[in-house]
Design a protein around this motif. Sequence first.
Motif, PDB file in Angstrom:
ATOM      1  N   ILE A   1      40.850  26.596 -25.338  1.00  0.00           N
ATOM      2  CA  ILE A   1      40.356  25.319 -25.767  1.00  0.00           C
ATOM      3  C   ILE A   1      40.042  24.340 -24.791  1.00  0.00           C
ATOM      4  CG2 ILE A   1      40.736  23.341 -27.102  1.00  0.00           C
ATOM      5  CD1 ILE A   1      42.404  25.091 -29.121  1.00  0.00           C
ATOM      6  N   GLY A   2      40.957  24.419 -23.606  1.00  0.00           N
ATOM      7  CA  GLY A   2      40.583  23.566 -22.644  1.00  0.00           C
ATOM      8  C   GLY A   2      39.326  24.025 -21.861  1.00  0.00           C
ATOM      9  N   ALA A   3      39.305  25.263 -21.663  1.00  0.00           N
ATOM     10  CA  ALA A   3      38.159  25.844 -20.811  1.00  0.00           C
ATOM     11  C   ALA A   3      37.060  25.568 -21.728  1.00  0.00           C
ATOM     12  CB  ALA A   3      38.313  27.397 -20.391  1.00  0.00           C
ATOM     13  N   ALA A   4      36.990  25.922 -22.964  1.00  0.00           N
ATOM     14  CA  ALA A   4      35.581  25.829 -23.868  1.00  0.00           C
ATOM     15  C   ALA A   4      35.433  24.472 -23.583  1.00  0.00           C
ATOM     16  CB  ALA A   4      36.274  26.401 -25.188  1.00  0.00           C
ATOM     17  N   GLN A   5      36.238  23.478 -23.816  1.00  0.00           N
ATOM     18  CA  GLN A   5      36.055  21.983 -23.641  1.00  0.00           C
ATOM     19  C   GLN A   5      35.242  21.784 -22.480  1.00  0.00           C
ATOM     20  OE1 GLN A   5      39.461  20.171 -25.150  1.00  0.00           O
ATOM     21  NE2 GLN A   5      38.740  19.926 -27.065  1.00  0.00           N
ATOM     22  N   GLY A   6      35.744  22.190 -21.257  1.00  0.00           N
ATOM     23  CA  GLY A   6      35.445  22.049 -20.128  1.00  0.00           C
ATOM     24  C   GLY A   6      33.927  22.576 -19.875  1.00  0.00           C
ATOM     25  N   ILE A   7      33.548  23.742 -20.376  1.00  0.00           N
ATOM     26  CA  ILE A   7      32.366  24.158 -20.324  1.00  0.00           C
ATOM     27  C   ILE A   7      31.261  23.346 -21.470  1.00  0.00           C
ATOM     28  CG2 ILE A   7      31.006  26.363 -20.830  1.00  0.00           C
ATOM     29  CD1 ILE A   7      33.744  27.918 -20.091  1.00  0.00           C
ATOM     30  N   ALA A   8      31.871  23.104 -22.483  1.00  0.00           N
ATOM     31  CA  ALA A   8      30.857  22.521 -23.459  1.00  0.00           C
ATOM     32  C   ALA A   8      30.531  20.959 -23.024  1.00  0.00           C
ATOM     33  CB  ALA A   8      31.734  22.164 -24.827  1.00  0.00           C
ATOM     34  N   ALA A   9      31.377  20.398 -22.056  1.00  0.00           N
ATOM     35  CA  ALA A   9      31.027  18.927 -21.984  1.00  0.00           C
ATOM     36  C   ALA A   9      29.697  18.800 -21.176  1.00  0.00           C
ATOM     37  CB  ALA A   9      32.211  18.400 -20.896  1.00  0.00           C
ATOM     38  N   PRO A  10      29.266  19.514 -20.118  1.00  0.00           N
ATOM     39  CA  PRO A  10      27.928  19.384 -19.568  1.00  0.00           C
ATOM     40  C   PRO A  10      26.949  19.920 -20.329  1.00  0.00           C
ATOM     41  CG  PRO A  10      29.241  20.964 -18.208  1.00  0.00           C
ATOM     42  CD  PRO A  10      30.178  20.368 -19.352  1.00  0.00           C
ATOM     43  N   MET A  11      27.121  20.845 -21.164  1.00  0.00           N
ATOM     44  CA  MET A  11      26.045  21.471 -22.125  1.00  0.00           C
ATOM     45  C   MET A  11      25.720  20.491 -23.062  1.00  0.00           C
ATOM     46  SD  MET A  11      27.564  25.384 -22.802  1.00  0.00           S
ATOM     47  CE  MET A  11      26.428  25.789 -23.800  1.00  0.00           C
ATOM     48  N   LEU A  12      26.792  19.532 -23.707  1.00  0.00           N
ATOM     49  CA  LEU A  12      26.603  18.734 -24.655  1.00  0.00           C
ATOM     50  C   LEU A  12      25.930  17.497 -24.300  1.00  0.00           C
ATOM     51  CD1 LEU A  12      29.950  18.856 -26.231  1.00  0.00           C
ATOM     52  CD2 LEU A  12      27.858  19.788 -27.451  1.00  0.00           C
ATOM     53  N   MET A  13      26.042  17.095 -22.843  1.00  0.00           N
ATOM     54  CA  MET A  13      25.394  16.097 -22.240  1.00  0.00           C
ATOM     55  C   MET A  13      24.124  16.455 -22.233  1.00  0.00           C
ATOM     56  SD  MET A  13      28.031  14.323 -21.724  1.00  0.00           S
ATOM     57  CE  MET A  13      29.774  14.739 -22.070  1.00  0.00           C
ATOM     58  N   GLY A  14      23.696  17.635 -21.831  1.00  0.00           N
ATOM     59  CA  GLY A  14      22.212  18.156 -21.854  1.00  0.00           C
ATOM     60  C   GLY A  14      21.728  18.150 -23.335  1.00  0.00           C
ATOM     61  N   LEU A  15      22.336  18.058 -24.213  1.00  0.00           N
ATOM     62  CA  LEU A  15      21.926  18.298 -25.511  1.00  0.00           C
ATOM     63  C   LEU A  15      21.444  16.620 -26.068  1.00  0.00           C
ATOM     64  CD1 LEU A  15      23.695  20.964 -27.325  1.00  0.00           C
ATOM     65  CD2 LEU A  15      21.261  21.102 -26.539  1.00  0.00           C
ATOM     66  N   GLY A  16      22.010  15.739 -24.833  1.00  0.00           N
ATOM     67  CA  GLY A  16      21.948  14.301 -25.454  1.00  0.00           C
ATOM     68  C   GLY A  16      23.084  13.605 -25.872  1.00  0.00           C
ATOM     69  N   TRP A  17      24.239  14.191 -25.690  1.00  0.00           N
ATOM     70  CA  TRP A  17      25.418  13.453 -26.136  1.00  0.00           C
ATOM     71  C   TRP A  17      25.667  12.489 -24.815  1.00  0.00           C
ATOM     72  CZ3 TRP A  17      29.903  16.241 -28.896  1.00  0.00           C
ATOM     73  CH2 TRP A  17      29.443  16.935 -29.958  1.00  0.00           C
ATOM     74  N   MET A  18      25.894  11.293 -25.291  1.00  0.00           N
ATOM     75  CA  MET A  18      26.213  10.305 -24.291  1.00  0.00           C
ATOM     76  C   MET A  18      27.804  10.594 -23.974  1.00  0.00           C
ATOM     77  SD  MET A  18      23.520   9.105 -23.991  1.00  0.00           S
ATOM     78  CE  MET A  18      24.050   7.490 -22.757  1.00  0.00           C
ATOM     79  N   PRO A  19      28.060  10.249 -22.557  1.00  0.00           N
ATOM     80  CA  PRO A  19      29.463  10.435 -21.932  1.00  0.00           C
ATOM     81  C   PRO A  19      30.489   9.510 -22.606  1.00  0.00           C
ATOM     82  CG  PRO A  19      28.110  10.490 -20.262  1.00  0.00           C
ATOM     83  CD  PRO A  19      27.008  10.046 -21.519  1.00  0.00           C
ATOM     84  N   ASP A  20      29.928   8.479 -23.073  1.00  0.00           N
ATOM     85  CA  ASP A  20      30.850   7.271 -23.548  1.00  0.00           C
ATOM     86  C   ASP A  20      30.592   7.085 -25.008  1.00  0.00           C
ATOM     87  OD1 ASP A  20      28.199   6.321 -23.477  1.00  0.00           O
ATOM     88  OD2 ASP A  20      28.630   4.324 -22.612  1.00  0.00           O
ATOM     89  N   GLY A  21      29.892   8.016 -25.673  1.00  0.00           N
ATOM     90  CA  GLY A  21      29.719   8.144 -27.140  1.00  0.00           C
ATOM     91  C   GLY A  21      30.896   8.590 -27.931  1.00  0.00           C
TER      92      GLY A  21
ATOM     93  N   PRO B   1      38.763  15.664 -25.140  1.00  0.00           N
ATOM     94  CA  PRO B   1      39.948  14.898 -24.712  1.00  0.00           C
ATOM     95  C   PRO B   1      39.999  14.787 -23.296  1.00  0.00           C
ATOM     96  CG  PRO B   1      40.839  16.884 -25.493  1.00  0.00           C
ATOM     97  CD  PRO B   1      39.217  16.940 -26.068  1.00  0.00           C
ATOM     98  N   GLY B   2      39.525  16.089 -22.629  1.00  0.00           N
ATOM     99  CA  GLY B   2      39.086  16.040 -20.991  1.00  0.00           C
ATOM    100  C   GLY B   2      38.339  14.718 -20.967  1.00  0.00           C
TER     101      GLY B   2
END
Lengths: 303, 285
Positions: free
Chosen positions: B202-222, B230-231
């Motif tokens: 789960i930690g690895a998936a979240q680590g990989i997902a973070a930059p991808m979601l930013m690329g999809l328009g998710w704001m880092p502080d949203g 949680p990371g």
Amino acid sequence: MTDHSAGPVIEVTGLSKAYGTVKALDGLDLSIPRGGVYGVLGPNGAGKSTLFRILLGLIRPTSGRVNVMGGEVGDVAAMRRTGSMIETPRYPPFLTARQVLTWLARSHGLSPAEARIDAWLERVGMTAAADRRVRGFSVGMMQRLGVAAALISKPDLVVLDEPTSGMDPPGIQEMRALIRSLADDDGVTVILASHQLAEVQRVCDRVAILDRGRLAREGRVSDLTAGRARLRFELTPIAAALDLLGPTARLEGDAVLVEARREEAPTLIRRLVEADVEITEARWQGADLESVFMTETGGRDVR
Amino acid sequence: MFADAVRAEAYRLIRNRSTLFWSAAFVPVGALIVSIVVNLVTQANTTKLDALKLDVGVTGAPVDLGQALVATAGQLANPGLLLFLTIGAATLFAGDYRWETWRLVIARNRRPNLILAKLAVMAGLAVGAMLLFLLCGLLAEISKAVIFERGISFSIDGGDLGRLATVSALCLWRILQFVMLGLLAAVVSRSLLAALFVPLAIGAAQGIAAPMLMGLGWMPDGWPTLLSLPGSAFDMIRPVVWLDQPVPAEVTAALPRAVIGLTLWTLAPLAAALVLFSRQDLSKE
């Protein structure tokens, strides 16, 4: 033997436990008196292990009431007065025997000195192996350590499931003596399940025989075996005789044993003779718990 | 009775030396050894590096152990330490299923006490690993000073101590949040491997997902980012409590969301594990 006049140590009323559609216990009523050694017998699937697991709070009953040491199941104060060994116990493999007992003593809030760990190791014959890691222990050594583990908290009630399983004959004898002395000298109530009926008969004051989740028979061993005897036949053909003599008949060596009352003997013998069974010897043999068990459970396998 | 459970759990863990080494000592000691080797190699090549005019921190200024301590404290929840502490967590949380020892202790205590005791001992293990990491960080700095023939100083003020304590507490929280998934996995699956690999996966998936979601328009502080990752929530809070710098307004505004995200990822697995464990059939380990 021990006085059973005090109130029950375990009171079970209408206890049922179902695993899906399978009923492991089916409205069991049982009262186990304080003091002495109490045996719980039954064939495979009779509900013994389920009963023990409910008594120790490992599983919850589907319905019914259970009172252990004056408290409901799950009452930690009552359970702290109960020691147990369910099946062959296992331990963290990196611990030594002494460390296992120290760990369990701490979980009971006791120091090693309060738990008298060295004394219990000696009493179960494990002093020489006290500082060996348990990963190399035989089943019998695990059993001995399990009994010590059940006793370190100085319980009033000890529940032992197959305490002599995996032990050699001298070990069984020592364990029998230990169990008896716990009841007679230490005033501990011991409840045990075993498939070694001869051992149960030697060590237990009372027994309950479970069958299909219900209580089939309960009482003092001496009462249950009184007035019963077995007729021992040497005859041919054996297969035909077993059919004729009914469900209590069983083979022991080359002989056939059948549970019977004295007045039934002529009828049984006549029935065999009329069926052309050749009887070379017929004599009475003393009653034992095994014959009571076979009668109550229909001769299904013991455990 | 909670104290009894903690004492018993700690007693057993302390005797499990291989687990202690791999979960708490391997990363700090390994990092120290790597640091010393790198410094020795660097020192041996100083002449070449000087010729290339590269700044490798071998100037003559004294090594400040106080500031090094604060700097190391911000790295206490680093991926290496998280990864290896998960070994200890899995052993603690799933050990009684693996060794079939629940039946030996379950009747002696209340079930929530037994789970919370495991958590308390896990916190102790994490604190031990963090202290060792700080100590090894200091030793690495001292070795650097010795190898490069530099002086040693120690400057730390009240503000530094406050930041040291706060970021250490935050890192401990992150570690516990991370291994809490292992606790839930252990109770659900009764498996040590699940307790080990579920938080890592789960930690690895979240680590990989973070930059991808930013690329999809998710704001880092949203809200979606801070509630689901949680990371990222930890990374949002850490600079605020660690660095002695002014905090941008948008980070300040996002802090409550990050705290809520990290809290949810901590408490939800714990609550689920407690509920499941309280009704679990422990005769089938």
